[in-house]
Design an enzyme around this catalytic site. Structure first.
Site, mmCIF file in Angstrom:
data_model
loop_
_atom_site.group_PDB
_atom_site.id
_atom_site.type_symbol
_atom_site.label_atom_id
_atom_site.label_comp_id
_atom_site.label_asym_id
_atom_site.label_seq_id
_atom_site.Cartn_x
_atom_site.Cartn_y
_atom_site.Cartn_z
ATOM 1 N N GLU A 127 24.775 5.086 16.424
ATOM 2 C CA GLU A 127 23.668 5.836 17.031
ATOM 3 C C GLU A 127 24.075 6.454 18.364
ATOM 4 O O GLU A 127 23.697 7.589 18.666
ATOM 5 C CB GLU A 127 22.434 4.941 17.206
ATOM 6 C CG GLU A 127 21.758 4.580 15.914
ATOM 7 C CD GLU A 127 21.107 5.757 15.196
ATOM 8 O OE1 GLU A 127 20.813 6.798 15.831
ATOM 9 O OE2 GLU A 127 20.893 5.647 13.977
ATOM 10 N N ARG A 173 8.510 13.572 19.598
ATOM 11 C CA ARG A 173 8.010 12.462 18.799
ATOM 12 C C ARG A 173 6.665 12.854 18.208
ATOM 13 O O ARG A 173 5.672 13.002 18.924
ATOM 14 C CB ARG A 173 7.885 11.189 19.648
ATOM 15 C CG ARG A 173 9.219 10.617 20.078
ATOM 16 C CD ARG A 173 10.052 10.240 18.879
ATOM 17 N NE ARG A 173 11.145 9.359 19.240
ATOM 18 C CZ ARG A 173 11.979 8.846 18.354
ATOM 19 N NH1 ARG A 173 11.849 9.130 17.074
ATOM 20 N NH2 ARG A 173 12.957 8.063 18.740
ATOM 21 N N ILE A 187 0.826 -1.201 0.000
ATOM 22 C CA ILE A 187 0.000 0.000 0.000
ATOM 23 C C ILE A 187 0.864 1.257 0.000
ATOM 24 O O ILE A 187 0.536 2.252 -0.630
ATOM 25 C CB ILE A 187 -0.929 0.023 1.240
ATOM 26 C CG1 ILE A 187 -1.802 -1.219 1.297
ATOM 27 C CG2 ILE A 187 -1.763 1.285 1.295
ATOM 28 C CD1 ILE A 187 -2.749 -1.360 0.138
ATOM 29 N N GLU A 197 17.024 15.307 12.979
ATOM 30 C CA GLU A 197 16.948 14.819 14.349
ATOM 31 C C GLU A 197 17.450 15.901 15.304
ATOM 32 O O GLU A 197 18.566 16.397 15.161
ATOM 33 C CB GLU A 197 17.805 13.555 14.464
ATOM 34 C CG GLU A 197 17.656 12.796 15.733
ATOM 35 C CD GLU A 197 18.359 11.447 15.660
ATOM 36 O OE1 GLU A 197 17.746 10.463 16.051
ATOM 37 O OE2 GLU A 197 19.518 11.393 15.213
ATOM 38 N N GLU A 199 20.221 15.035 10.033
ATOM 39 C CA GLU A 199 19.808 16.429 9.832
ATOM 40 C C GLU A 199 18.367 16.715 10.252
ATOM 41 O O GLU A 199 18.013 17.860 10.517
ATOM 42 C CB GLU A 199 20.048 16.871 8.395
ATOM 43 C CG GLU A 199 19.214 16.143 7.363
ATOM 44 C CD GLU A 199 19.499 16.627 5.937
ATOM 45 O OE1 GLU A 199 18.565 16.557 5.126
ATOM 46 O OE2 GLU A 199 20.624 17.064 5.663
ATOM 47 N N SER A 255 6.026 -4.666 18.248
ATOM 48 C CA SER A 255 4.563 -4.764 18.110
ATOM 49 C C SER A 255 4.212 -5.882 17.139
ATOM 50 O O SER A 255 3.749 -5.626 16.019
ATOM 51 C CB SER A 255 3.988 -3.440 17.592
ATOM 52 O OG SER A 255 4.286 -2.388 18.461
ATOM 53 N N PRO A 256 4.413 -7.152 17.530
ATOM 54 C CA PRO A 256 4.263 -8.256 16.584
ATOM 55 C C PRO A 256 2.853 -8.478 16.056
ATOM 56 O O PRO A 256 2.676 -9.233 15.104
ATOM 57 C CB PRO A 256 4.750 -9.476 17.371
ATOM 58 C CG PRO A 256 4.589 -9.098 18.801
ATOM 59 C CD PRO A 256 4.792 -7.612 18.861
ATOM 60 N N GLY A 257 1.873 -7.789 16.593
ATOM 61 C CA GLY A 257 0.521 -7.916 16.080
ATOM 62 C C GLY A 257 0.356 -7.283 14.705
ATOM 63 O O GLY A 257 -0.540 -7.662 13.949
#
Length: 184
Positions: A93, A65, A15, A143, A141, A114-116
């Protein structure tokens, strides 16, 4: 490991394909012979680092976030680049987000977030022997982060105050709390 609950994919339709994730919808046959749809997010995987300073503080970053529409305090983390070794990504990181390099980096555990509906696998490391690097690699850049160093007690308070609000960071803090309890 074999499962009698396996869902057979009949058809898969992509999608959306973005910079970080892709979304697909799968038509599946269920174990009972009926049919259903599954909306799935594909993710390249990520790393997260529990970085401990020489004086025992946990190195974290505060950042906005968009998905939550708020600032949160998190352990350093980031997505794997194609073909990148998780330990090298963890070191990269850590340096980009905090300016620290580490003497030792030990893998702790890998877990699905989140394995669902998503296949994101996070590889969690513990970094010790930290040294602040003067010419550290800059953050990405897009962040913007602020360095935060907390004692274990302060981190636990941040969880209570919902300043720490994501699973990987809460897991990291509770891991350190357990390690501390086992020493007693």
């Amino acid at each position: 490991m074999s499962s009698s609950f396996e869902e057979k994919t009949i058809k898969s339709e992509k999608i959306f394909s973005g910079k970080i994730i892709s979304l697909q919808v799968d038509d599946v046959e269920l174990p009972n012979g009926k049919y259903s749809k599954r909306e799935l997010i594909k993710h390249p995987g990520a790393v997260a680092v529990i970085a401990i300073t020489n004086d025992g503080k946990i190195v974290m970053v505060e950042q906005y976030r968009k998905a939550l529409e708020r600032d949160v305090v998190e352990i350093p983390a980031g997505k794997l680049e194609k073909g990148e070794e998780p330990s090298l990504c963890a070191k990269r990181e850590l340096e980009e987000e905090t300016g620290y390099v580490c003497e030792s980096l030990d893998w702790l555990i890998s877990f699905y977030t989140s394995p669902g509906f998503a296949d994101e696998l996070v590889h969690l490391y513990v970094a010790r022997g930290l040294e602040k690097k003067e010419d550290a690699a800059p953050p990405d850049e897009d962040e913007f982060v602020t360095l935060v160093e907390l004692t274990l007690e302060e981190a636990l308070e941040y969880i209570e105050e919902r300043k720490i609000y994501d699973a990987k960071t809460a897991y990291a803090v509770q891991y350190l709390q357990l390690q501390e309890a086992l020493k007693k």
